[in-house]
Design an enzyme around this catalytic site. Structure first.
Site, PDB file in Angstrom:
ATOM      1  N   ASP A 148      27.174   9.820  34.766  1.00 12.94           N
ATOM      2  CA  ASP A 148      28.252  10.284  35.639  1.00 12.94           C
ATOM      3  C   ASP A 148      28.245   9.530  36.965  1.00 12.94           C
ATOM      4  O   ASP A 148      27.251   8.933  37.359  1.00 12.94           O
ATOM      5  CB  ASP A 148      28.066  11.773  35.947  1.00 12.94           C
ATOM      6  CG  ASP A 148      28.426  12.662  34.773  1.00 12.94           C
ATOM      7  OD1 ASP A 148      28.534  12.151  33.640  1.00 12.94           O
ATOM      8  OD2 ASP A 148      28.588  13.872  34.987  1.00 12.94           O
ATOM      9  N   HIS A 305      22.887  10.448  35.680  1.00  8.52           N
ATOM     10  CA  HIS A 305      23.825   9.966  36.688  1.00  8.52           C
ATOM     11  C   HIS A 305      23.565   8.532  37.130  1.00  8.52           C
ATOM     12  O   HIS A 305      22.417   8.101  37.251  1.00  8.52           O
ATOM     13  CB  HIS A 305      23.766  10.860  37.932  1.00  8.52           C
ATOM     14  CG  HIS A 305      24.260  12.250  37.700  1.00  8.52           C
ATOM     15  ND1 HIS A 305      23.516  13.212  37.048  1.00  8.52           N
ATOM     16  CD2 HIS A 305      25.455  12.836  38.009  1.00  8.52           C
ATOM     17  CE1 HIS A 305      24.215  14.332  36.970  1.00  8.52           C
ATOM     18  NE2 HIS A 305      25.379  14.135  37.543  1.00  8.52           N
TER      19      HIS A 305
END
Length: 410
Positions: A148, A305
């Site tokens: 992400d 992430h």
């Protein structure tokens, strides 16, 4: 991304996100994606640069990193929303606010009428006309590999490592990040990674009004289209915050909702809420589940992430361990055999069988072996992509209207 949630309730540590945007004074001139990919100094990587196609288009977008609303003179967005809104349930109301302050504590979690993931981890909508979220992988012993919050300005070392490993991933890009760092976004798609949307400003989606939630998704798609020349067909809600109202908006835009089963909590380390050791333990526990056969019949997704140096370095450190624990690490779209990842047809993903046989790219914008070979292809598509966003989205509007009619009967 967990970082740029601008409110009195949250103070980000990495002020670069606030300071570096296209309203800033450009400290250097980047001339190509290839030049950008060669930078090894993280400070230089994260120095703002000028990219004309983005600068020239900024009037058509909400303010970067601010909660999105439909731009006042954007008739294209207004028309699309007018059609999609017919499919959005009006009996589901915003939950709390966009900063995650839930003021509707009376929500009945047991009945969970809205299939609100934040409260219940629900992934099968209560509205039968909506598809289920993707929360796991159908292929056994397989990890849906993705990150992400990109594109991160200092991701070159991380992307170099993925390139060396010939590993592709699903990158969930924030629209504001794409406009801040267009060359970094280009590198991802040109090296064969799958691109999905991660909203415009990364706030809690169920806290938005329906129109503004639409704007968060629409302008993230528009940013990706502007820079990369493709319109994504998948998205991930920040914090996993989604319910049937938000799902209906995403469905109207042709976006498949992708969640996760396990959270590495790598995003929490910079806030001080957890330690690096706790993040490593989360990775270790996930790997232990793979090793003990938990994923022998169905694969899994873990939330990780492209947020900062810690999250990216942790991904690099644990990559060999994940490779050993899982039989396959593949982009989510590949695991789903989704060979058409974008509305445009000039890109495709390999099938799962093709990928695990070694054919990890098909006809992405260029060879995945060298970003320098791919710059001209990506840039030309970015500045002159032949399919306007309204045309690429209009193909789903008829389905949206039909969905709205069906939902009236629910």
């Amino acid at each position: 991304m967990r970082l740029p949630v601008f409110s009195s309730k949250f103070t980000p540590n990495a002020v670069l996100v606030v300071l570096i945007n296209f309203s800033a004074v450009y400290a250097r001139t980047a001339t190509s994606e290839a030049d950008e990919a060669q930078i090894t100094d993280p400070v230089e990587e994260c120095t703002a640069y000028y990219y004309a196609p983005v600068t020239d288009a900024l009037d058509g977008f909400p303010t970067i990193w601010q909660p999105a609303t439909i731009v006042s003179n954007d008739t294209e967005a207004q028309n699309i929303w007018a059609n999609i809104s017919q499919s959005v349930p009006t009996n589901i109301f915003p939950h709390g606010d966009i900063y995650g302050d839930w003021n509707d504590t009376s929500y009945n979690v047991a009945e969970d009428p809205d299939c609100w993931w934040t409260k219940s981890l629900c992934t099968t909508p209560k509205l039968s006309t909506l598809p289920s979220d993707v929360a796991s992988i159908p292929e056994p012993e397989t990890m849906g590999y993705g990150f992400d919050d990109g594109p991160n300005c200092s991701h070159n070392a991380f992307y170099d490592y993925l390139l060396e490993q010939n590993q592709k991933a699903t990158m969930f890009f924030i629209g504001s990040n794409v406009l801040d760092w267009p060359y970094e976004a280009m590198r991802a798609i040109d090296e064969g990674h799958e691109i999905c949307a991660h909203t415009w400003s990364h706030h809690y989606m169920t806290g938005f009004s329906s129109e503004d939630a639409f704007a968060e998704l629409y302008y993230s798609m528009k940013a990706i289209k502007l820079v990369l020349g493709v319109t994504p067909t998948c998205w991930r809600p920040p914090f996993g915050d989604v319910d049937d109202r938000i799902r209906a908006i995403a469905e109207g835009l042709g976006l498949q909702t992708i969640i996760w089963q396990y959270d590495s909590f790598d995003w929490e380390e910079q806030s001080g809420n957890i330690t690096a050791a706790q993040v490593y333990t989360n990775y270790d526990n996930f790997i232990a589940k793979a090793e003990n056969g938990t994923f022998n019949t169905e694969g899994s997704i873990m939330l990780t992430h492209e947020l900062n140096n810690f999250t990216m370095q942790t991904a690099v450190t644990y990559y060999p361990k994940l490779k050993d624990a899982f039989k396959y690490l593949v982009p989510v779209g590949v695991a789903l055999n989704k060979t058409q990842p974008y509305v445009e047809t000039n890109y495709s993903l390999p099938t799962f069988d093709e990928y695990i046989s070694g054919n990890v790219t098909t006809n992405s914008s260029s060879s995945s072996s060298s970003s320098s070979n791919s710059t001209s292809s990506s840039t030309s598509q970015s500045s002159s992509a032949g399919v306007p966003l309204i045309q690429t989205i209009s193909s789903v509007l008829l389905a949206s209207i039909t969905l709205g009619i069906l939902m009236l009967a629910v």
